[in-house]
Scaffold this active site. Sequence first.
Site, PDB file in Angstrom:
ATOM      1  N   LYS A  95       0.831  -1.201   0.000  1.00  0.00           N
ATOM      2  CA  LYS A  95       0.000   0.000   0.000  1.00  0.00           C
ATOM      3  C   LYS A  95       0.871   1.259   0.000  1.00  0.00           C
ATOM      4  O   LYS A  95       0.649   2.186  -0.773  1.00  0.00           O
ATOM      5  CB  LYS A  95      -0.896  -0.021   1.247  1.00  0.00           C
ATOM      6  N   LYS A 107       2.135  -4.044  11.006  1.00  0.00           N
ATOM      7  CA  LYS A 107       0.793  -4.083  11.612  1.00  0.00           C
ATOM      8  C   LYS A 107       0.900  -4.687  12.999  1.00  0.00           C
ATOM      9  O   LYS A 107       1.781  -5.513  13.262  1.00  0.00           O
ATOM     10  CB  LYS A 107      -0.140  -4.928  10.744  1.00  0.00           C
ATOM     11  N   THR A 191      -9.692   7.837   5.038  1.00  0.00           N
ATOM     12  CA  THR A 191      -9.839   6.543   4.364  1.00  0.00           C
ATOM     13  C   THR A 191     -11.179   6.473   3.634  1.00  0.00           C
ATOM     14  O   THR A 191     -11.241   6.090   2.460  1.00  0.00           O
ATOM     15  CB  THR A 191      -9.709   5.378   5.372  1.00  0.00           C
ATOM     16  N   ASN A 222     -15.717   3.441  11.022  1.00  0.00           N
ATOM     17  CA  ASN A 222     -15.332   4.770  10.531  1.00  0.00           C
ATOM     18  C   ASN A 222     -15.226   4.812   9.005  1.00  0.00           C
ATOM     19  O   ASN A 222     -15.768   5.701   8.351  1.00  0.00           O
ATOM     20  CB  ASN A 222     -14.020   5.206  11.197  1.00  0.00           C
TER      21      ASN A 222
HETATM   22  N1  GLU Z   1      -4.843   1.042   9.573  1.00  0.00           N
HETATM   23  C1  GLU Z   1      -4.871   1.792   8.358  1.00  0.00           C
HETATM   24  C2  GLU Z   1      -4.561   0.914   7.169  1.00  0.00           C
HETATM   25  O1  GLU Z   1      -4.712  -0.285   7.225  1.00  0.00           O
HETATM   26  C3  GLU Z   1      -4.003   3.040   8.437  1.00  0.00           C
HETATM   27  C4  GLU Z   1      -2.553   2.774   8.668  1.00  0.00           C
HETATM   28  C5  GLU Z   1      -1.755   4.037   8.969  1.00  0.00           C
HETATM   29  O2  GLU Z   1      -2.294   5.121   8.889  1.00  0.00           O
HETATM   30  O3  GLU Z   1      -0.573   3.867   9.274  1.00  0.00           O
HETATM   31  O4  GLU Z   1      -4.229   1.388   6.123  1.00  0.00           O
END
Ligand code: GLU
Length: 423
Positions: A95, A107, A191, A222
């Site tokens: 990503k 993560k 997001t 959210n």
């Molecule tokens: N948890 C979100 C994702 O899966 C955001 C991660 C972030 O902002 O570092 O993209």
Amino acid sequence: MSEQNNSAYSDLLRMLEKAAHLLGLPKTEYDFLLEPERELKVAFPLTFDDGHVEIISGYRTQHSSVLGPFKGGVRYFEGATSDEVNTLAALMTYKCALSNLPYGGAKGGVRIDPRRLSRSELERLTRIYTERVIPIIGPQKDIMAPDMNTNSQVMGWIVDEYSRFTGQYCPEIVTGKPIELGGSLGRVQATGFGVFRLTRNVLEKYGRELRGTRVAVQGMGNVGATAAQYLHAEGAVVVAVSDISCGLYCSSGLNIPEIIEHIHSGGGRPRLLADYPADGVIRIGAKDPLFADVDVIIPAAMENQIDAPEAQNVQAKFVVEAANGPTTYDGTEALLKRDIVVMPDILCNAGGVIVSYFEWVQNLQRLSWSETEVRDRLMGMMDSAFAATWDLAREYSTDMRTAAMMVALKRLVAANKLRGMYR
Ligand code: GLU
């Protein structure tokens, strides 16, 4: 990887291999991405308000640091496993690379159902988890953020715990913080807004207008709720939504602002859709929005929702992935065989980490940008990632998921070569 056969991680490896094969990359050029660089498993006693103690486990996986410090959310989820966290960490690597962010992927996960916890239990849990991962995090090493069941308040506690540890205030240790602690304007909406923007972009490529497009959203956290809100405001007809308790359906379109107001009326905790007054709406199952008679479905709940059998029942022409990993490898292949357009997670839900990056940059410079500046920059970066993916998909006559992985992979492989790690 033998222990990870038939897992979400091995599913992601199949996607990686498909992309690498199309690019003609030998394994030696991308083998650094096959396994996470570092996996940390933690366990700690948590004392509940009534005095009883439970041992809680958690994880932090750092998948790749080729492009920069590790970046990625932390989720509180009773089903969290190392396989899940590893997969989500790898998705963050792709990503960030796809959006051209100077970050690697990570993560974290804590195995707990946060609905069981009082506010003070939640704070204690967050502080102890932070203390356990402190040896491997840092504003130039690994920057956490919200994910499933975590929010800006949780990030605020992490800022405080980390700052106590270092002896100096350090807002740049996490992103997605409250504005009062150095959070960025526009981060909470980022997001969901990005999901809306990419839905609009892909419809446009197929000569369709957003106005009047029928949409169904699975998951009203959210991300799902914000996407639904923007889509509704711009004239799309959102006919189905759901949360864990149930789904709601109305063929002429749901009243999204009213539903969101209902969700927020729980005082701190999201109020369930099962309690939403049923006037004029039909109650459906929590997964049913995925199979609704609509043009676009938005899976915004969690991973592994659409496997090959579910894919046969999808009626939409477009699947816009707001959750991470909602469609399996076989699910994607089955959708593609039916000529359904799959807009992949690493492209569609990148708005969150993009604005996280803006937040981190603002923190490092002790600056604060206006909401318009954040929004304009976000749109610019999402549109370029979309254009790069779209163009590569055309060039290689492939689908958007494979093309997105290819764009990411090219950048990762190029950087890895230039860094010359141990080769
Ligand atoms: N948890 C979100 C994702 O899966 C955001 C991660 C972030 O902002 O570092 O993209």
